[in-house]
Design an enzyme around this catalytic site. Structure first.
Site: not given
Ligand code: DMJ
Length: 673
Positions: A304, A308, A437, A573
């Protein structure tokens, strides 16, 4: 030789005359010659009248001045030669530009060398800093090269802030170090577009003026203005009640802390830049400059904070050219490195960035597969910018390890991997949703980032998409929507996370980059499904998870929602994929679908006093049950993708030049198409 002029003045100094007069004077061609001769004779007379000492002093001075003259002539000659050479070089470069533009249009800054830490990693070779003493801004290990700014963004900002820019440009000149103007740092002429793995010794390519530089700016349209308004509203809440904290709690007018690092502010920096929100950006920049401190005894999640914070800082550096963001990126990047000190080199999930220690979650020594395989774009770029190979080396090892690991099912990976053994755990469960994912997303994106050369990444991606087709695709009833389900120990589940809606965009990006055309077909069918996950719901907003009906039942839609899954976290998404689909097809329906979604966010998640909130129940329009939290990705991703989706300017973050990380932070493609 005798001169009539000399005879006229009765000069006794025949020797003088015979030495100084030329043939024209000898034939007496006019008074000018006569008076010149007279002056010379007069000078000679005066010279003879001087004392020996006086004559010696004058001769000495004459000799001294002659020597000085010779020296300065030599040095001027050097200068002149270098000017001439430079101008010849410039001419040559100009002639080369058209050819180079076609072969490899550069948009990137030259890699920066933080230090010359040559290791044994074969794929990384450090680049020598260019020999441009006039652009030095400090100790060599801290020198920053300004990235090439996105010209479209710049044009828009130019229009908006021309006057302030002039004032700021003046300040920039006076301040040698890393202060930037809104338009970004000075673009240096030595920017190149090379990955760290190529052996470059002299990154001396000039930054090119690209074709789009000459294009007219595309005006912002109504829908984009609506996104700007939404962003400002969200930002107002954050600023009023959560400034400098991780997330806004818009209902309670307070904040929540996750890492204590101003997560929303950092995640939103490049969005503000792209939306042209100068004042907000500058205020946030000040906070980063004065208040963002990573030397804190705090545990952060590696994934994270990479996507970010590191991703946000790197992309903001690229867009703005402000070295502050690269310095901060280096700082957090270094502090995250202890995560890789594990027996298997598969990183731990958590790092204490103040203490330099790392650990797995309390209950397990496993890490999540998506987490350890979706930090590569950022660390690789950090290596390219700093010239420090350790970042790329660490994350590449993870990919190489996973590439040869057993336990995959036709390219599909399990969700967990053990940091001690390096083996997959909890085998037999395969999903494109949570915990797996972005593994798939980053296979493709790393391949693109690195110039489509890293074949193992492409192999793994192609195999995985085949695995998706073989094991996870089904069609729902009654609308026969193609969706991506899950596989658990051989049993198919018709469950699809909203998170999976990254996939149509990724497939489209792959097809755009030359991969199988049927990937685009699949993208088109899947984005329709993702849209239906909104359209078939009472609020027009998707839940976190849907279950698709496999059998037609009267009165039933394709989408079923379980009570535990009916929340919406303002996730990006679907709009992310809509953006890719619109960019690659130009089909306006994708913009219209995104517009519907924005309106529904405004209807059901907007908090009047500022901010947006996640909600608990997308099925209840009269009470969607606000959760009192605005996730940082709403500003970092959702609104950014909306703005880009509504834009008709393909050069506003050109997808042949930038690759978005999984948090929507655009990073440069090392060898742009
Ligand atoms: C974000 O932090 C990123 O896109 C991550 O890959 C998946 N979750 C969140 C958004 O849904």
């Amino acid at each position: 030789m005798y001169s009539g002029a000399a005879a006229a003045v009765g000069s006794p100094r025949r020797d003088f005359i015979s030495v100084t007069l030329g043939p024209e004077e000898a034939v007496g061609v006019g008074s000018y010659n006569n008076s010149k001769a007279w002056r010379r004779r007069s000078c000679w007379r005066k010279w003879k009248q001087l004392s020996r000492l006086q004559r010696s002093v004058i001769l000495f001075l004459f000799a001294f001045l002659t020597v000085c003259g010779v020296i300065s002539y030599t040095s001027m000659g050097e200068t002149w030669k270098s000017i001439t050479d430079k101008s010849l070089n410039d001419q040559r470069t100009e002639q080369e530009i058209p050819r180079l533009k076609l072969a490899n249009p550069a948009v990137l800054p030259a890699p920066q060398k933080a230090d010359t830490n040559h290791g044994d990693y074969p794929e990384l070779s450090l680049q020598k800093p260019p020999k441009l003493p006039h652009v030095r801004r400090g100790p060599s290990n801290l020198q920053i090269k300004a990235p090439r700014r996105d010209t479209r963004l710049q044009t828009r900002h130019d229009t908006m802030r021309a006057v302030e820019e002039l004032v700021e440009a003046d300040k920039v000149e006076k301040t040698e170090k890393s202060i930037i103007s809104w338009r970004g740092a000075v673009i240096e002429p030595d920017q190149s577009t090379e990955p760290p793995s190529s052996k470059i010794t002299e990154p001396e390519k000039p930054s090119f003026v690209e074709a789009e530089d000459q294009k007219e700016p595309v005006p912002i349209n109504e829908r984009q203005l609506a996104v700007i308004e939404a962003f400002r509203h969200a930002w107002k809440g954050y600023k009023d009640f959560a400034w400098g904290h991780d997330e806004l709690k818009p209902l309670s007018k307070s904040y929540s802390e996750w890492f204590g690092l101003g997560l929303t502010l950092i995640d939103a920096l490049d969005t503000m830049w792209i939306l042209g929100l100068k004042e907000e950006f500058e205020e946030a920049r000040k906070w980063v400059a004065n208040d963002l401190v990573f030397d804190k005894n705090v545990d952060v999640n590696l994934f994270e904070s990479t996507i970010r914070i590191l991703g946000g800082l790197l992309s903001t550096y690229h867009l703005s050219g402000d070295s502050l963001f690269l310095e901060k990126a280096k700082d957090i990047g270094n502090r995250l490195m202890p995560a890789f000190k594990t027996p298997s080199k598969i990183p731990y999930s958590d790092v204490n960035i103040g203490r330099g220690t790392a650990h797995p979650p309390r209950w397990t020594s496993d890490s999540t597969v998506a987490e350890v395989t979706s930090i590569q774009l950022e660390f690789r770029e950090l290596s390219r910018l700093t010239g420090d190979e350790k970042f790329q080396k660490a994350v590449d090892e993870v990919m190489k390890h996973v590439h040869i690991l057993s336990g995959k099912n036709d390219g599909l990976v399990p969700m967990f991997i053990n940091t001690n053994s390096g083996q997959f755990t909890h085998l037999g469960v395969y999903t494109l949703g949570a915990r797996a994912d972005s593994y798939y997303e980053y296979l493709l994106k790393q391949w693109i980032q690195g110039g489509k050369k890293e074949n193992e990444l492409l192999e793994d991606y192609m195999r995985a998409i085949e695995g998706v087709k073989k094991h996870l695709l089904q069609r729902s009833e009654p609308k026969k929507l193609t969706f991506v389900g899950e596989l658990a120990h051989g049993h198919f589940s018709a469950k699809m996370d909203h998170l999976v809606c990254f996939l149509p965009g990724t497939l489209a990006l792959g097809a755009h980059n030359g991969l199988a055309a049927d990937h685009m077909k699949l993208a088109e069918t899947l984005i329709e499904t993702c849209y239906q996950m909104y359209a078939q719901v009472e609020t027009g907003l998707s839940p976190e998870i849907v279950h698709f009906n496999l059998h037609a039942q009267k009165g039933h839609k394709d989408v079923e929602i379980k009570p535990a899954d009916r929340h919406n976290l303002l996730r990006p998404e679907t709009v992310e994929s809509l953006f890719y689909m619109y960019r690659f097809t130009g089909d306006k329906k994708y913009q219209d679908w995104g517009w519907e979604i924005l309106q529904n966010f405004n209807r059901y998640t907007r908090v009047p006093t500022g901010g947006y909130t996640s909600i608990n129940n997308v099925q209840n329009p009269s009470n969607p049950e606000p959760r009192d939290k605005m996730e940082s990705f709403f500003l970092g991703e959702t609104l950014k993708y909306m703005f880009l989706l509504f834009s008709d300017d393909i050069d506003l973050i050109n997808l042949d030049k930038y690759i978005f990380n999984t948090e929507a932070h655009p990073l440069p493609i090392w060898v742009p198409a």
